[in-house]
Design a protein around this motif. Sequence first.
Motif, PDB file in Angstrom:
ATOM      1  N   SER A 656       0.839  -1.210   0.000  1.00  0.00           N
ATOM      2  CA  SER A 656       0.000   0.000   0.000  1.00  0.00           C
ATOM      3  C   SER A 656       0.867   1.250   0.000  1.00  0.00           C
ATOM      4  N   ILE A 657       1.954   1.192   0.728  1.00  0.00           N
ATOM      5  CA  ILE A 657       2.775   2.398   0.860  1.00  0.00           C
ATOM      6  C   ILE A 657       3.645   2.597  -0.361  1.00  0.00           C
ATOM      7  N   SER A 658       3.821   1.519  -1.181  1.00  0.00           N
ATOM      8  CA  SER A 658       4.763   1.602  -2.303  1.00  0.00           C
ATOM      9  C   SER A 658       4.497   2.777  -3.204  1.00  0.00           C
ATOM     10  N   SER A 659       3.226   3.100  -3.417  1.00  0.00           N
ATOM     11  CA  SER A 659       2.894   4.213  -4.309  1.00  0.00           C
ATOM     12  C   SER A 659       3.398   5.528  -3.713  1.00  0.00           C
ATOM     13  N   LEU A 660       3.271   5.678  -2.426  1.00  0.00           N
ATOM     14  CA  LEU A 660       3.751   6.900  -1.768  1.00  0.00           C
ATOM     15  C   LEU A 660       5.246   7.046  -1.989  1.00  0.00           C
ATOM     16  N   ALA A 661       5.987   5.934  -1.765  1.00  0.00           N
ATOM     17  CA  ALA A 661       7.437   5.957  -1.940  1.00  0.00           C
ATOM     18  C   ALA A 661       7.797   6.309  -3.357  1.00  0.00           C
ATOM     19  N   ALA A 662       7.042   5.718  -4.315  1.00  0.00           N
ATOM     20  CA  ALA A 662       7.304   5.976  -5.723  1.00  0.00           C
ATOM     21  C   ALA A 662       7.112   7.445  -6.045  1.00  0.00           C
ATOM     22  N   ILE A 663       6.065   8.050  -5.536  1.00  0.00           N
ATOM     23  CA  ILE A 663       5.798   9.483  -5.812  1.00  0.00           C
ATOM     24  C   ILE A 663       6.934  10.345  -5.296  1.00  0.00           C
ATOM     25  N   GLU A 664       7.397  10.077  -4.096  1.00  0.00           N
ATOM     26  CA  GLU A 664       8.496  10.867  -3.520  1.00  0.00           C
ATOM     27  C   GLU A 664       9.740  10.765  -4.366  1.00  0.00           C
ATOM     28  N   ALA A 665      10.058   9.474  -4.827  1.00  0.00           N
ATOM     29  CA  ALA A 665      11.249   9.266  -5.659  1.00  0.00           C
ATOM     30  C   ALA A 665      11.143  10.020  -6.959  1.00  0.00           C
ATOM     31  N   GLN A 666       9.973  10.047  -7.586  1.00  0.00           N
ATOM     32  CA  GLN A 666       9.751  10.745  -8.857  1.00  0.00           C
ATOM     33  C   GLN A 666      10.063  12.216  -8.738  1.00  0.00           C
ATOM     34  N   THR A 667       9.568  12.867  -7.703  1.00  0.00           N
ATOM     35  CA  THR A 667       9.765  14.298  -7.495  1.00  0.00           C
ATOM     36  C   THR A 667      11.252  14.608  -7.457  1.00  0.00           C
ATOM     37  N   LEU A 668      12.012  13.776  -6.731  1.00  0.00           N
ATOM     38  CA  LEU A 668      13.445  13.981  -6.602  1.00  0.00           C
ATOM     39  C   LEU A 668      14.128  13.901  -7.950  1.00  0.00           C
ATOM     40  N   ALA A 669      13.801  12.883  -8.730  1.00  0.00           N
ATOM     41  CA  ALA A 669      14.427  12.646 -10.037  1.00  0.00           C
ATOM     42  C   ALA A 669      14.156  13.798 -10.977  1.00  0.00           C
ATOM     43  N   ALA A 670      12.994  14.356 -11.009  1.00  0.00           N
ATOM     44  CA  ALA A 670      12.617  15.465 -11.897  1.00  0.00           C
ATOM     45  C   ALA A 670      13.495  16.687 -11.606  1.00  0.00           C
ATOM     46  N   GLU A 671      13.793  17.022 -10.364  1.00  0.00           N
ATOM     47  CA  GLU A 671      14.625  18.192 -10.022  1.00  0.00           C
ATOM     48  C   GLU A 671      16.027  18.024 -10.563  1.00  0.00           C
ATOM     49  N   GLU A 672      16.588  16.780 -10.398  1.00  0.00           N
ATOM     50  CA  GLU A 672      17.944  16.513 -10.862  1.00  0.00           C
ATOM     51  C   GLU A 672      18.055  16.719 -12.344  1.00  0.00           C
ATOM     52  N   GLN A 673      17.093  16.219 -13.111  1.00  0.00           N
ATOM     53  CA  GLN A 673      17.108  16.329 -14.576  1.00  0.00           C
ATOM     54  C   GLN A 673      17.132  17.773 -15.025  1.00  0.00           C
ATOM     55  N   GLN A 674      16.403  18.629 -14.437  1.00  0.00           N
ATOM     56  CA  GLN A 674      16.328  20.050 -14.777  1.00  0.00           C
ATOM     57  C   GLN A 674      17.718  20.670 -14.711  1.00  0.00           C
ATOM     58  N   GLN A 675      18.420  20.416 -13.639  1.00  0.00           N
ATOM     59  CA  GLN A 675      19.758  20.960 -13.419  1.00  0.00           C
ATOM     60  C   GLN A 675      20.702  20.535 -14.540  1.00  0.00           C
ATOM     61  N   ARG A 676      20.671  19.269 -14.897  1.00  0.00           N
ATOM     62  CA  ARG A 676      21.588  18.741 -15.899  1.00  0.00           C
ATOM     63  C   ARG A 676      21.310  19.327 -17.260  1.00  0.00           C
ATOM     64  N   ARG A 677      20.103  19.552 -17.607  1.00  0.00           N
ATOM     65  CA  ARG A 677      19.762  20.102 -18.917  1.00  0.00           C
ATOM     66  C   ARG A 677      20.372  21.500 -19.080  1.00  0.00           C
ATOM     67  N   GLN A 678      20.262  22.302 -18.038  1.00  0.00           N
ATOM     68  CA  GLN A 678      20.809  23.664 -18.107  1.00  0.00           C
ATOM     69  C   GLN A 678      22.309  23.633 -18.355  1.00  0.00           C
ATOM     70  N   ASP A 679      23.033  22.739 -17.680  1.00  0.00           N
ATOM     71  CA  ASP A 679      24.484  22.615 -17.863  1.00  0.00           C
ATOM     72  C   ASP A 679      24.825  22.305 -19.294  1.00  0.00           C
ATOM     73  N   LEU A 680      24.095  21.327 -19.884  1.00  0.00           N
ATOM     74  CA  LEU A 680      24.335  20.887 -21.257  1.00  0.00           C
ATOM     75  C   LEU A 680      24.158  22.021 -22.241  1.00  0.00           C
ATOM     76  N   GLU A 681      23.130  22.793 -22.087  1.00  0.00           N
ATOM     77  CA  GLU A 681      22.854  23.928 -22.991  1.00  0.00           C
ATOM     78  C   GLU A 681      24.027  24.905 -23.001  1.00  0.00           C
ATOM     79  N   MET A 682      24.552  25.211 -21.848  1.00  0.00           N
ATOM     80  CA  MET A 682      25.669  26.141 -21.730  1.00  0.00           C
ATOM     81  C   MET A 682      26.874  25.636 -22.506  1.00  0.00           C
ATOM     82  N   GLN A 683      27.224  24.371 -22.290  1.00  0.00           N
ATOM     83  CA  GLN A 683      28.391  23.790 -22.962  1.00  0.00           C
ATOM     84  C   GLN A 683      28.215  23.789 -24.462  1.00  0.00           C
ATOM     85  N   LEU A 684      27.029  23.446 -24.948  1.00  0.00           N
ATOM     86  CA  LEU A 684      26.715  23.375 -26.383  1.00  0.00           C
ATOM     87  C   LEU A 684      26.907  24.714 -27.046  1.00  0.00           C
ATOM     88  N   LEU A 685      26.504  25.792 -26.384  1.00  0.00           N
ATOM     89  CA  LEU A 685      26.606  27.148 -26.938  1.00  0.00           C
ATOM     90  C   LEU A 685      28.065  27.486 -27.150  1.00  0.00           C
TER      91      LEU A 685
END
Lengths: 1007, 185
Positions: A656-685
Motif C-alpha cells: 500500500s505504501i509503495s505508491s507513496l514511496a514511488a511518488i516521492e522518488a519521482q519528485t526527486l528525479a525530476a529536479e535533478e534532470q532540470q539541473q543537468r539540462r541547463q548545464d548541457l545547454e551552456m556547454q553546447l553554446l
Amino acid sequence: MTTTQPFPYSENPQPGNGKPVPPPPPSFMSWIKGKSQPSGQTPRPTPESEPEDISTPPKEEAVKSQTLRSRLLLVLLPTTLLPLVTISAVNYWISQNQLQEEQEFILEKTAFNAEELSASFVEELRTDAKSLAVNPLLQQALQSADQEVAQKNLTQIPIERLEEYYGGSKLLQPSTAVNVYLQNIAETENLAEIFVTNRDGFNVAYSNRTSDFVQNDEAWWQGAKADGFYVEPPEYDDSADAYVLPLSTAIQDANTADFAGVIKSGASLEGLNTALLDFLDGTMKDLKQVQIVDPFTSQIIASVSSDADGQVTATPVSEVVSQAVTGGDAVAAVAVDLKEAVLDPTQTPDQLVQTLEQAHNLKKTRIERLGTEQNGFIMAQFALDGRTYAIATIRDTDWVAISSIETADIRSVNYFILFEFLIIGALMSAIAVAIVLYLSRQISNPINQLSAAANQMASGDLNVTAEATGTVETRQLAGTFNNLVQQVKALLKRQQDETERVQLLAAIAQSKDDDDMQVPLNKHLDEIRLKLSADRVVVYRFKPDMSGYITGEAVVQGFPTALGDTISDPCIPPALIDAYKAGRVVPTDDVMRAGFHPDHQQLMVRLQIKSNLVVPIVIAGKLFGLLVAHHCAQPHAWQTEEINLLQAEAEQLGVSISSLAAIEAQTLAAEEQQQRRQDLEMQLLGMMERIEGAVEGDLTARAQLMEGEIGIVADLFNAVIENLQEIAVQVRDSSGQVNQSLNKNEIAIRRLAEKAISEAKEIQKALGSVQSMSQAIETIAQNADEASTIANSAYAAVQEGNQAMDQTVNSILGLRTTIGDTTKKMKRLGESAQKISQVVALIDELALKTNLLSINASVEAARAGELGEGFTAVAEQVGTLAEQSASATKEIAKIVASIQSETQELVEAMETGTTQVVDSTHQVENTKLQLTEVLHRSQEIDQLMRAISESTIAQAESAQSVTTVMQAVTQASKQRSLASREVAQAMQATAQVSQKLQASVEQFKVD
Amino acid sequence: MSATPLTTTASTARLQQLLPQLFQSDTQPGDRYLKLDISPDLSALIALADVQESVQLPTHMVTPIPNLPACILGVVNSRNQVLCVVDLAQVLQIPARTVHRQHYSIVVVHLDSTTGATEDANLLALTLHGIQGIIRLQPEEIESPMSEFAAELTPFLRGCVVRDGQSIPVLDVNAIATAPILNSL
C-alpha cells in the motif's frame, strides 16, 4: 330321438355369471376429469391454515401450488386412474362380446332344439306307422283286398261307380277286427284318425269313417306312394275336435317288399306343441319366440314364446294355425331358399351366405351344414329388420324351426352392463383420488414449511430457522438448511471486515504524503493491534540517511504515545539494515533482558515497552521502515502465528505504501534532470561558437575540448573536420590526374570505334557466304530424298522379282516330279517288253518243236506208204506253218528288242532331264539368294540415303543457326561500334566534370 | 497258253480260213528232202527216206563216252535203242562255233546195211545247228556239185540244189557214216 349326433349346442353352457369388476366405460374418463378439476383448488384452504403460508406473499403461493402438489397430483392421478379406466373398458368390451355371443348362442340353440324335437316327432310317427304296417292282421286284410280287386277287376271301373258301390261302408271288405284294432291304436297313440288303403288306393280299414272310398286321386296318397312318406299341412279335424297333422306312410308287402298300400294317420298338433314347450322350457330365457313353420305355405305348425319375465308358454293350437310367420314373408322366403339348399349339398356355406345376403338383404349371416350327408340340415343365423333370426331346417319334412329375438333386446342387456361398470368405476376413482390427495398433502407439507423458511432467508432475514418435522429426509434437509444459514451469516461478517480493511489500505495507497497517510494508517495499525492483542503498534520509517521517525501509531489508551518522536538510533549498522532487507524478524520477549543499547533501553523504558516484535517493510528491495508491535503491560512470549501475521501485515502495508514511496522518488528525479539540462545547454553554446568557421569552408577551425558529453561531441567534430580537410586535398590532386589521363585515352578510344565498324562490315560478308552454303545444303537434302525414293522403288521391284523366282522354283519342282513319274512309267514299259520277249521265246520254242513233230510225222507217214500220203501233206503244211510262226516270232523278238532299246534310251534321256531340272532348280535357288542379297543391299541403300537426307537436314538447320549467330554477331558489332562512340563522348563529358570538380575543390581553405 | 481270248478268236478265224487249204490233198510231185543247218552259214539237205526221226534232246541225256574222237559226243537212249551221237559239223570238218547249248537238235538216220555196220548200229544220231523243214525236189533239180563247196565236203555230197539263188548241198548219209573220222578207231 334316434339321431344323437355330437353337436356343440347339445351341451348347456354356463354363461359367466361371476362377472369381473365392472370397469368404467370410456365416457367415465370425462366424469373423472370433471371431478379432478375442483380437486386442483381444494388444497388451497389447507396451506392457508398453516402459519408459514401467512407470511409468504400470494404470488409465491400460486407458484408453489403449481409445483410440488399439483405435480404430485398430475403424476399420481393419471398413473392410478389410467390403468383403472383401461381395465374397465377392456372388461366391459369382453363381457359385452360374451353376452352378445351368449344371446346368439341361445338363439341358435333354441332353433336347433326345435329342429331336433320336430324331427324326432315326425320320426316317431313314421316309426309308429311302419310298425303298424307290418301287423299280420293288416297284411292279411291287404292281401284279401288285393284278391277282391283282382276278382272284380275294380281298377277298370270308374271312380264314381266305385264310390257309389262302396258308399255304404266306404271299405273294400268291411272287417270289424281291423277297424277296432286301428281305433285302439289311435286311442293309445293319441291320434285323431288312422286309416289304410290298398295298393290301388281303395280303403281297407279305418278308425273313423272316411269321406271317400277311393283315395288314389289324393295328393297325400300319391306322395306317399312315390316317396314312401308324406306330410300334409295341419288341418282341423271335426271328428277329433282338434288340429291334426296328417301323415301318410307307404306300406310294404311283408313278403315281396312291394308297395302294398298307404297308412294315413292324423297326429294331434297339441302333442307337438306341448313337447316343444317341455323341451324348450330350459333353454328359452329372455324375450324370444320359437315357431315351427312350413315356409312353402307360410303355415305355422307350432309356436312357443317367452314373455318378459322369462315365463315360457306354448301358444294354443287354435291360435297357432292362424298365427303369421314372425318376420313375415321375407323370413319365409329365406326359409324356402334354405330348404332348397339342403337338397343341394354341393353348395358350400360361404356361397350360400353370399347368395342369401344378396337375395334377401340379410346381415350378419352365418350358415352351417349339420347332420349326415344324406339326411342333413342347415343352421342359419341372420339379422333382418331389427330382429335376429336363427333358422334350422327340419329333416324329413318341409318345415323349418325359426327362433327370433329383437336385436334391441340384446343391446338392452349391454346398456345395463354399461351402467354397472360406470357406477363401480366412479366409486373406485373417487377412492383413488381421495387417497392420492391425502398422500400428496402428507408429503408436501414439511417441504412447504422448509421452502417458506428458505424464502424468508432469501429476503434477507438470516435469523430464521427451519423446523425439523416430517420424514427423515425433510428433517435432514431442515438441519442442513439451518447450518447453511449459520455459515452464510459468518461469511457475511468476514466479508464486511475484509471490505473495511481493503478500504483502509486503499486510502493508505491513495495518500500523497505522510500527513495524508496518517489517519488511515493509524486506523489500520489499530486493527493490527487488535488482531495481535498488543498494546502498541507503530511504523518506524527510515529516512534516506538511515535515521528514522515514527510515522504511524496505534496505542492502547493509558500508555505513552510515540508518534512524532524522532528516534535517532545510531546503533542500526548497515549489516543489520541488509538483514532487514532480507526479511529479518526480531521477536524480543523481554526487552530488559535482551541486552539492548542503553539509549535504546531508555527509550523502551520511556515508552513502557516490555516486549517487542520488529518486522521490516520492504518496498522494491529498499527498506522503507519497520512495523513494530509492543506489549506494554507485561512481557509477552511471541508465537509463530503472531510473527507470521505481523509479517503478512507488513507485506500488505508495504504494497500500500509503495505508491507513496514511488511518488516521492519521482519528485526527486525530476529536479535533478532540470539541473543537468541547463548545464548541457551552456556547454553546447560554447562549442557552437568555436566551430562556426567550418561552415564557411574553413577546415582549419577546431572546437575546444572539455569534460562531459559535449567534450566527446567536440572531439568527434574535430576528427570530422580533419578528415574533410584530407579529402579535399586528395580530391584536388586526383581530379588534376583524371583530366590528364582523359586527354590521353580519348585518341585510343576513337581508334577502337573505327576498328569495331570495319569488323562489323566483315562479319556481314561472312553472313552472306554462310547463307549461300545453307542453300546448297538444302539442295543436297532434296537430292538425297529423291535417291531414297528411287532406292525404295528398286527395293519393291526386287521384292516382286523374288516372288516370281519363288513361283519359278515351284513350277520347276512340279516338272521334276512329272519327269520322275514318266521315268517310272517308262521303266515299267521296259519290264513289259521283257515279259513279251520271254513269251516270244516260248512261242519260238513251240514253233521249233512243232517243226520237229511235223518232220517226224512226215517220216512216219512215209513209212505208212500209200496210206500216209494225205497225212504227209498235212505234216508238211504243219511244218510250213511252224516255219512261218518261227519267222514271225523272230520278227516280234526284233521289234521287242528295238522297243526295249528305245525305252532304255528314253529312260536315260529322262534321267538326264531330271538332273538338268535339279541343276536348274539349284540355279534358280542361287538366283533367288542373289536377289535376296540385292534386296538387302537396296534396303541398306535406302537407309543410307535416309541417313544422308537426315544429316543434310541437320546440317541445313545448323547452317541456319550459324546464320542467325552471324546475324547476332553483326548486330553486336554494330552495337559495339555505337558503344565505343558513346564511350568516347562519355570520356569527353567526364573530362568536363573533372574540371568542374577541380574548380569546386579550389573553394575549400586547406592550408 | 497265255494267249488272250481276243487273239484266240483271231487265230480261230484265221484257222478257219486256212483249213480248206490244209486238208487239200494237193500232192506235190518230187522227192522229199529235209533241210538242215549244219552251221549258221551252211544249210544242207538230207533225203527224207533216210531219216528215222528228228528229236530235240537236253544235253544231259547224252552220255559221253571216254576215249572217243571229239566228233562223237556220246550215246543216247532212244526208243530202247542206244544210238551214237555224232556232231555233223565236226564230221564234215566245217568250222563250227562252239555254242553252249542246253538242247541238241538231233536227226536220227538209218544206214544201209551194206555199209557193213552192225544191226544195232544202222541208226546214227546227227547233231545239227538247226532243222528247217521238208522241201520237195524234182530229181532233175539236183545238179552235180560245183566247186563252190569246200574240198573237205565233197566226199559226202550227192549233188546240190539251187534255191533262191543259193546252192544247197545234198548230203549222202551213208557217206557220212563211213567217214574216215568215224572209222579211225
